[in-house]
Design a protein around this motif. Structure first.
Motif, PDB file in Angstrom:
ATOM      1  N   ARG A  59      -2.214   0.353  -4.889  1.00 29.34           N
ATOM      2  CA  ARG A  59      -2.962   0.565  -3.645  1.00 29.34           C
ATOM      3  C   ARG A  59      -2.719  -0.564  -2.658  1.00 29.34           C
ATOM      4  O   ARG A  59      -2.619  -0.345  -1.445  1.00 29.34           O
ATOM      5  CB  ARG A  59      -4.451   0.708  -3.956  1.00 29.34           C
ATOM      6  CG  ARG A  59      -4.843   2.103  -4.443  1.00 29.34           C
ATOM      7  CD  ARG A  59      -6.350   2.274  -4.449  1.00 29.34           C
ATOM      8  NE  ARG A  59      -6.962   1.534  -5.541  1.00 29.34           N
ATOM      9  CZ  ARG A  59      -7.180   2.035  -6.753  1.00 29.34           C
ATOM     10  NH1 ARG A  59      -6.840   3.294  -7.020  1.00 29.34           N
ATOM     11  NH2 ARG A  59      -7.752   1.308  -7.691  1.00 29.34           N
ATOM     12  N   ARG A  60      -2.628  -1.788  -3.169  1.00 30.19           N
ATOM     13  CA  ARG A  60      -2.369  -2.916  -2.285  1.00 30.19           C
ATOM     14  C   ARG A  60      -0.991  -2.812  -1.652  1.00 30.19           C
ATOM     15  O   ARG A  60      -0.815  -3.072  -0.448  1.00 30.19           O
ATOM     16  CB  ARG A  60      -2.490  -4.230  -3.054  1.00 30.19           C
ATOM     17  CG  ARG A  60      -2.383  -5.468  -2.151  1.00 30.19           C
ATOM     18  CD  ARG A  60      -2.580  -6.764  -2.894  1.00 30.19           C
ATOM     19  NE  ARG A  60      -1.534  -6.997  -3.884  1.00 30.19           N
ATOM     20  CZ  ARG A  60      -1.678  -6.868  -5.187  1.00 30.19           C
ATOM     21  NH1 ARG A  60      -2.840  -6.492  -5.687  1.00 30.19           N
ATOM     22  NH2 ARG A  60      -0.675  -7.095  -6.011  1.00 30.19           N
ATOM     23  N   ALA A  63      -1.171  -0.204   1.013  1.00 30.56           N
ATOM     24  CA  ALA A  63      -1.879  -0.690   2.200  1.00 30.56           C
ATOM     25  C   ALA A  63      -0.992  -1.620   3.021  1.00 30.56           C
ATOM     26  O   ALA A  63      -1.007  -1.578   4.264  1.00 30.56           O
ATOM     27  CB  ALA A  63      -3.157  -1.413   1.777  1.00 30.56           C
ATOM     28  N   GLU A  64      -0.206  -2.462   2.355  1.00 30.41           N
ATOM     29  CA  GLU A  64       0.711  -3.348   3.072  1.00 30.41           C
ATOM     30  C   GLU A  64       1.769  -2.542   3.820  1.00 30.41           C
ATOM     31  O   GLU A  64       2.131  -2.867   4.963  1.00 30.41           O
ATOM     32  CB  GLU A  64       1.378  -4.312   2.088  1.00 30.41           C
ATOM     33  CG  GLU A  64       0.425  -5.333   1.485  1.00 30.41           C
ATOM     34  CD  GLU A  64       1.076  -6.155   0.393  1.00 30.41           C
ATOM     35  OE1 GLU A  64       2.271  -5.884   0.078  1.00 30.41           O
ATOM     36  OE2 GLU A  64       0.404  -7.054  -0.164  1.00 30.41           O
ATOM     37  N   PRO A  72       1.156   6.006   5.733  1.00 31.49           N
ATOM     38  CA  PRO A  72       1.197   5.773   4.290  1.00 31.49           C
ATOM     39  C   PRO A  72       2.611   5.979   3.755  1.00 31.49           C
ATOM     40  O   PRO A  72       3.398   6.740   4.334  1.00 31.49           O
ATOM     41  CB  PRO A  72       0.234   6.822   3.735  1.00 31.49           C
ATOM     42  CG  PRO A  72       0.220   7.904   4.764  1.00 31.49           C
ATOM     43  CD  PRO A  72       0.395   7.216   6.093  1.00 31.49           C
TER      44      PRO A  72
END
Length: 289
Positions: A59-60, A63-64, A72
């Motif tokens: 997820r990180r 997000a980056e 996304p």
């Protein structure tokens, strides 16, 4: 001569490859790695051979990616990023196992910076006005504004006598121009409120102090500089002062944060240092010829 058969060509290519030094290097390296793998029967701890990329890690990374590309990632893109993360972790672990981080000034400095960052990260809280007022009062030398002076000046012709200079000053005070008594120069005819280092940096050392003794709103002088003689009219004079917090709140808050960071950094280091027994060399012996 009969044409060369394909098998002859392949044989010749193989012979040339065998003679290549680079091929010899790869063969020897492969043999050494194989021998090492056979002889080294020490089992690696499970935590060193298990590499887990968690959902939170994924997820990180997603997000980056979204923060950079404003969308996304696709499944393929996220899979690629996870692969790169695995590659990085494998290399880092193997480098640490080989001790490549030891005595590396860049890595050591980076680790030190991270430790200091962890120590100082708590200073981001908003400071109250009372805290900043106290900081301003405790460090007036950091925020005091120096004395300022604003003036107009006329560079006089070198041929003018003392009496003629006084006549020019009288004409200027009467609202008339200097006429031919003024000499052309690149010096600014008027200066806004400026501190000593700016004034002296333009007209020469001591010019600011000479203006302190002159009356305001009246042409007087002459004041000598490396450029010649000047008639000067002081238009504004401001004494040194300590601004209020409302005037310089941002500067005071920035300085307060820097002061607190430095204090936290030193306190944290002293706490860490207390865990160690420090053995120092004999400096005289080290420096002895």
């Amino acid at each position: 001569m009969p044409p060369r058969q394909p098998q002859d060509h392949a044989l010749g290519l193989s012979l040339r490859l065998v003679r290549e030094p680079l091929v010899h290097f790869f063969i020897i390296a492969a043999a050494l790695f194989g021998l090492f793998a056979i002889l080294d029967d020490t089992p690696a701890p499970m935590e060193e051979t298990r590499l887990v990329v968690t959902d939170e890690d994924a997820r990180r990374l997603a997000a980056e990616f979204a923060a950079t590309w404003q969308r996304p990632p696709t499944v393929a893109e996220l899979d690629y990023m996870i692969g790169q993360r695995v590659r990085e972790e494998v290399y880092v672990r193997e480098a640490l196992a080989l001790g490549l981080d030891r005595d590396d000034a860049v890595i050591r400095n980076r680790l030190r910076m991270k430790m200091e960052f962890l120590t100082e990260s708590g200073v981001e809280a908003i400071a109250s006005d009372a805290t900043l007022e106290a900081h301003l009062a405790s460090h007036p030398e950091r925020f005091s504004q120096p004395p300022l002076v604003a003036f107009e000046q006329v560079l006089l012709d070198d041929a003018l006598g003392a009496g003629e200079v006084m006549q020019v000053a009288a004409r200027l005070n009467a609202g008339e121009g200097a006429g031919g008594a003024a000499r052309a120069a690149l010096l600014p005819p008027a200066f806004g409120p400026s501190p000593e280092h700016v004034v002296d940096g333009t007209f020469g050392k001591g010019f600011f102090d000479a203006l302190v003794a002159l009356p305001e709103r009246r042409w007087s002088g002459p004041v000598k500089t490396p450029f010649g003689r000047h008639l000067v009219r002081v238009t504004d004079r401001r004494a040194a002062r300590l601004p209020t917090l409302g005037e310089i709140r941002r500067e005071v808050e920035s300085d307060w944060r820097g002061t607190v960071r430095a204090a936290l950094r030193e306190a944290r280091f002293e706490a860490l240092l207390s865990r160690y027994e420090i053995v120092r060399p004999d400096l005289a012996a080290v420096l002895a010829p």
